[in-house]
Enzyme design. Sequence first.
Site, PDB file in Angstrom:
ATOM      1  N   CYS A 164      37.626  61.199  80.516  1.00  7.91           N
ATOM      2  CA  CYS A 164      38.286  59.907  80.329  1.00  7.91           C
ATOM      3  C   CYS A 164      38.955  59.469  81.630  1.00  7.91           C
ATOM      4  O   CYS A 164      39.194  60.275  82.510  1.00  7.91           O
ATOM      5  CB  CYS A 164      39.315  59.994  79.217  1.00  7.91           C
ATOM      6  SG  CYS A 164      38.613  60.509  77.637  1.00  7.91           S
ATOM      7  N   THR A 165      39.266  58.194  81.714  1.00 10.79           N
ATOM      8  CA  THR A 165      39.861  57.627  82.919  1.00 10.79           C
ATOM      9  C   THR A 165      41.000  56.697  82.532  1.00 10.79           C
ATOM     10  O   THR A 165      40.881  55.910  81.595  1.00 10.79           O
ATOM     11  CB  THR A 165      38.806  56.838  83.722  1.00 10.79           C
ATOM     12  OG1 THR A 165      37.758  57.731  84.101  1.00 10.79           O
ATOM     13  CG2 THR A 165      39.416  56.217  84.964  1.00 10.79           C
TER      14      THR A 165
END
Length: 240
Positions: A1-2
């Site tokens: 995820c970012t």
Amino acid sequence: CTGVYVGKDVSVDGSVMIARTEDIGSANSKRFIVHPAKDYLDGEMYTDVFNMSIPYPSHTYRYTATPASKSRGLGDTPYGAAGFNELGVAATSTITAYLNDKAISTDPFVETGLHELSANDIILSRATSARHGIEIIAEIVDNYGSGEGNIIMTADKDEAWYMEIYTGHQYAAIKMPTDKAAVIPNSYMLGEIDVESPDVIVSENLVKLAKENGFYKEENGNIHLRKTYSEKEKDTNSLR
């Protein structure tokens, strides 16, 4: 995820922004849920699937959540991922990051401690400000431990906070600068940090643990968190 952060001095309309993407899959369906405010009796407990059990406050706030759909096998587990509450506090809590062997061997994860599955729902149901959301998580990690390495962001109309949870009981958080934007991948990004700063929240033994066990790294007289706690740099764990 970012994770994504945009400070209010560099956003078009002066808003504080936090956001997220995830890497579960290209067609991961989501739900949008509004959890109502609720009152609790003394002694009622919040318990998740990892058997972390913490007391409810007397009142929780109305908040939104974006868990994955049941088709992803998450069922009715919280996994709020991202949302905001009725007081204007926003949070996202699902950026996984990874430790080096020395750090995790000296302070192992706690299986019944905090996991990202519960973090966002806990923050948004209880927090009155961005800083308060971080303080809530810090208190839980202090008392119950953490089950994984994780990165959390909170925001309100005035400011944003960024938190890295390292080992079972060590963490650091900073108030984000208002004149910067940032993209945070699945890796620890904090470098040199002044643990005495009023804009910093750290675990009590963050420095002591590293010094006593021989993996402490510093720059300019301060602990360098990435060099101290992170796994070695590689393609999936590189500075951006």
